[in-house]
Design a protein around this motif. Structure first.
Motif, PDB file in Angstrom:
ATOM      1  N   ASN A  47       0.835  -1.194   0.000  1.00 43.91           N
ATOM      2  CA  ASN A  47       0.000   0.000   0.000  1.00 43.91           C
ATOM      3  C   ASN A  47       0.876   1.253   0.000  1.00 43.91           C
ATOM      4  OD1 ASN A  47      -2.348   1.553   0.092  1.00 43.91           O
ATOM      5  ND2 ASN A  47      -2.438   1.490   2.324  1.00 43.91           N
ATOM      6  N   VAL A  48       1.912   1.260   0.814  1.00 42.87           N
ATOM      7  CA  VAL A  48       2.839   2.392   0.858  1.00 42.87           C
ATOM      8  C   VAL A  48       3.576   2.515  -0.476  1.00 42.87           C
ATOM      9  CG1 VAL A  48       4.916   3.303   1.979  1.00 42.87           C
ATOM     10  CG2 VAL A  48       3.102   2.275   3.358  1.00 42.87           C
ATOM     11  N   MET A  49       4.050   1.384  -0.989  1.00 40.41           N
ATOM     12  CA  MET A  49       4.762   1.396  -2.275  1.00 40.41           C
ATOM     13  C   MET A  49       3.874   1.960  -3.387  1.00 40.41           C
ATOM     14  SD  MET A  49       6.582  -2.311  -2.401  1.00 40.41           S
ATOM     15  CE  MET A  49       7.823  -2.830  -1.237  1.00 40.41           C
ATOM     16  N   MET A  50       2.632   1.522  -3.417  1.00 39.68           N
ATOM     17  CA  MET A  50       1.712   1.955  -4.463  1.00 39.68           C
ATOM     18  C   MET A  50       1.439   3.455  -4.357  1.00 39.68           C
ATOM     19  SD  MET A  50       0.087   1.233  -7.142  1.00 39.68           S
ATOM     20  CE  MET A  50      -0.069  -0.515  -7.276  1.00 39.68           C
ATOM     21  N   SER A  51       1.298   3.967  -3.156  1.00 38.16           N
ATOM     22  CA  SER A  51       1.070   5.408  -2.982  1.00 38.16           C
ATOM     23  C   SER A  51       2.241   6.207  -3.540  1.00 38.16           C
ATOM     24  CB  SER A  51       0.881   5.748  -1.505  1.00 38.16           C
ATOM     25  OG  SER A  51      -0.269   5.137  -1.013  1.00 38.16           O
ATOM     26  N   ARG A  52       3.443   5.752  -3.256  1.00 31.38           N
ATOM     27  CA  ARG A  52       4.637   6.441  -3.764  1.00 31.38           C
ATOM     28  C   ARG A  52       4.716   6.344  -5.282  1.00 31.38           C
ATOM     29  NH1 ARG A  52       8.440   7.836   0.090  1.00 31.38           N
ATOM     30  NH2 ARG A  52      10.083   7.844  -1.487  1.00 31.38           N
ATOM     31  N   MET A  53       4.418   5.166  -5.811  1.00 33.86           N
ATOM     32  CA  MET A  53       4.500   4.981  -7.254  1.00 33.86           C
ATOM     33  C   MET A  53       3.458   5.839  -7.977  1.00 33.86           C
ATOM     34  SD  MET A  53       4.822   1.500  -9.484  1.00 33.86           S
ATOM     35  CE  MET A  53       3.190   0.887  -9.183  1.00 33.86           C
ATOM     36  N   ILE A  54       2.281   5.943  -7.433  1.00 32.60           N
ATOM     37  CA  ILE A  54       1.243   6.783  -8.033  1.00 32.60           C
ATOM     38  C   ILE A  54       1.689   8.239  -8.042  1.00 32.60           C
ATOM     39  CG2 ILE A  54      -1.084   7.712  -7.653  1.00 32.60           C
ATOM     40  CD1 ILE A  54      -1.888   4.861  -6.745  1.00 32.60           C
TER      41      ILE A  54
END
Length: 166
Positions: A47-54
């Motif tokens: 979830n954290v990774m996806m937020s950063r990638m977005i």
């Protein structure tokens, strides 16, 4: 046909007998709790990774629109390759973390299956567990690279020197 039906009936009866023991089922559930908690942790990290990638992907899109409109400044032109590299690291982190989540789900299934079949599959379960850890460590390594790039910023000398040498 009758043989097939009687064989499947006896298999069903055998499965029911093996699962009839509540303590046995409880023991299997307890064994699967550690991998289930790991799966939950992997989900939180993703979830954290996806937020950063977005965030990185949206920033890249904004800069590309400004370049198309002819409004991009020098800083944005320098920032774009840095952001693209960050996105690559984030994508790899997500891919490896997703793979680790898939494999740990297989581990959970194997734990349940192993309780109800005769062949011992402990080695397969252990290999799947080790594979999960290897995939997760690799994903976290790429996430570390992405966060270090973000912390150092686009103006970090090591980043610029590395990009100009290629």
């Amino acid at each position: 046909m009758v043989d097939l039906l009687s064989a499947s009936t006896s298999l069903a009866v055998e499965m029911l007998q093996r699962t009839a023991s509540t303590p046995h089922v409880q023991q299997i559930v307890q064994l699967s709790l550690a991998p289930a908690f790991l799966l939950s942790g992997i989900g939180a990290i993703m979830n954290v990774m996806m937020s950063r990638m977005i965030w990185v992907a949206e920033r890249i899109e904004r800069i590309e629109r400004r370049i198309e409109d002819g409004k991009a400044g020098d800083h944005e032109l320098r920032e774009l390759p840095w952001l693209v590299q960050r996105r690559r690291h984030a994508q790899k982190a997500m891919a490896f973390s997703t793979a680790s989540a898939a494999v740990i789900s297989v581990v959970i299934a194997l734990l349940f299956i192993s309780a109800y079949i005769e062949p011992q599959i402990g080695t397969i379960t252990a290999i799947a567990w080790v594979l999960t850890m290897a995939l997760l460590i690799t994903g976290l390594g790429f996430f570390l690279l992405e966060t270090r790039m973000a912390a150092r910023g686009v103006n970090y000398r090591g980043w610029r020197n590395r990009k100009t040498r290629r």
